[in-house]
Design an enzyme around this catalytic site. Structure first.
Site, mmCIF file in Angstrom:
data_model
loop_
_atom_site.group_PDB
_atom_site.id
_atom_site.type_symbol
_atom_site.label_atom_id
_atom_site.label_comp_id
_atom_site.label_asym_id
_atom_site.label_seq_id
_atom_site.Cartn_x
_atom_site.Cartn_y
_atom_site.Cartn_z
ATOM 1 N N HIS A 40 0.879 -1.174 0.000
ATOM 2 C CA HIS A 40 0.000 0.000 0.000
ATOM 3 C C HIS A 40 0.916 1.223 0.000
ATOM 4 C CE1 HIS A 40 -3.809 -1.749 2.188
ATOM 5 N NE2 HIS A 40 -4.092 -1.556 0.923
ATOM 6 N N CYS A 53 -2.548 2.754 9.260
ATOM 7 C CA CYS A 53 -3.629 1.869 8.797
ATOM 8 C C CYS A 53 -4.751 1.750 9.807
ATOM 9 C CB CYS A 53 -3.118 0.452 8.594
ATOM 10 S SG CYS A 53 -1.590 0.275 7.749
HETATM 11 N N1 ARG Z 1 -3.691 -7.454 6.943
HETATM 12 C C1 ARG Z 1 -4.182 -6.243 6.340
HETATM 13 C C2 ARG Z 1 -4.209 -6.402 4.833
HETATM 14 O O1 ARG Z 1 -3.352 -7.057 4.307
HETATM 15 C C3 ARG Z 1 -3.342 -5.083 6.745
HETATM 16 C C4 ARG Z 1 -3.828 -3.773 6.182
HETATM 17 C C5 ARG Z 1 -2.951 -2.640 6.576
HETATM 18 N N2 ARG Z 1 -3.443 -1.414 6.094
HETATM 19 C C6 ARG Z 1 -2.757 -0.469 5.428
HETATM 20 N N3 ARG Z 1 -3.358 0.657 5.168
HETATM 21 N N4 ARG Z 1 -1.533 -0.657 4.994
HETATM 22 O O2 ARG Z 1 -5.067 -5.893 4.154
#
Ligand code: ARG
Length: 305
Positions: free
Chosen positions: A202, A299
């Site tokens: 991300h 997050c």
């Molecule tokens: N386990 C979650 C996923 O893989 C973690 C999300 C983390 N969020 C972020 N904005 N990076 O989707």
């Protein structure tokens, strides 16, 4: 009506984003209680240890860490709105991902709803959408969910504080093709970045926007064109090392809610020193249990208008 622009290279950035139409900053915080948080179904590279095995979650500790993060926001003058986690939704605590809050040019709050890459995670979207609807938001789906219409909200798409300008990442969770639609719906130009390293899945894992002139970012996550574009947007880019940006530290998933304090998982000592010399105040908040899932401070909250 003029169409919004997508900007892929530094050469295409013909206007200083700080001279664009001002827009209020998002100052409200949503958090989702990690009631059903789990790390038993890996959906990103951080959810497995180097030997391929799964992490063991300490549930009680996760809740304590989440409460401490909520208190950290409170002590900075932000009172998070809390939404309960949904049963069977192990990742819902990461509420940066289910939508992108926007304000129309006429001041209407509107949330663009994500098309999450993971089917189970996609079920979180209506719950977060309802929470924002209760806060007076219009909610806008971005079309049918297909591999070409994936979009993960504020995991990949970040406002330049106070300006009608977005930075959007693609390649892992969000489809490149989505940014035309996002730009139109958000009524904002979007600088678009390909995420080239699967560990930075991300944009918020490799970039934290600290204020309208300063970014904290890890060069290893970007293409050379993307890195040049980032440096064209921000007069000051604080570079993190790969070691501090990657798990288990996740330095770039820090969050600066007030252009001064930076909530950051402890242990990124070099980054903390760099932040201090740039005039920011690092506020360590332990998110170790959540980093087992590939997420830290940024997050675990949604900023909305
Ligand atoms: N386990 C979650 C996923 O893989 C973690 C999300 C983390 N969020 C972020 N904005 N990076 O989707």
């Amino acid at each position: 009506m003029p169409s919004q622009r997508l900007i892929h290279t530094a050469a295409q950035l013909t206007t200083n984003p700080r001279t664009l139409t001002p827009m209020p900053k998002a100052r409200r915080v949503l958090m989702v209680r990690p009631t059903h948080f789990n790390v038993d179904t890996p959906i990103n590279p951080h959810m497995r240890k180097a030997d391929g095995s799964l992490h063991t979650l300490d549930r009680a500790r996760a809740l304590t860490q989440w409460e401490a993060l909520k208190r950290a926001y409170e002590s900075l003058g932000f009172a998070p709105t809390v939404l309960e986690g949904g049963e069977g939704l192990p990742d819902m605590v990461f509420c940066a991902n289910q939508c992108l809050p926007t304000l129309t040019r006429t001041g209407v709050p509107r949330a663009l709803l994500s098309n999450m890459a993971d089917t189970i995670r996609h079920r979180e979207v209506p719950l977060v959408a309802s929470a924002l609807a209760r806060e007076g938001y219009e909610t806008q789906p971005l079309g049918e969910r297909t591999p070409k219409t994936l979009f993960e909200g504020m995991g990949d798409c970040l406002w330049l504080p106070g300006r009608r300008f977005l930075l959007g990442g693609f390649g892992s969770r969000t489809a490149a093709t989505m940014y035309e639609r996002v730009a139109e719906a958000a009524e904002a130009d979007v600088a678009v970045f390909e995420l080239t390293n699967p560990r930075f899945y991300h944009l918020d894992t490799c970039l934290a926007i600290l204020d309208d002139s300063t970014a904290l970012a890890c060069p290893d996550a970007f293409s050379s064109a993307g890195w040049a574009l980032l440096n064209a947007i921000f007069p000051r880019v604080i570079e993190t090392s790969l070691e501090e940006a990657d798990s288990p530290r996740f330095a770039c998933n820090a969050h600066c809610p007030d252009e001064k304090h930076v909530l950051i998982h402890p242990g990124s000592t070099r980054t903390e020193t760099q932040l201090r010399s740039a005039g920011f105040v690092p506020v360590p908040v332990d998110t170790e249990e959540f980093i087992k899932s590939g997420g830290s401070v940024f997050c675990m909250k949604l900023m909305f208008f």
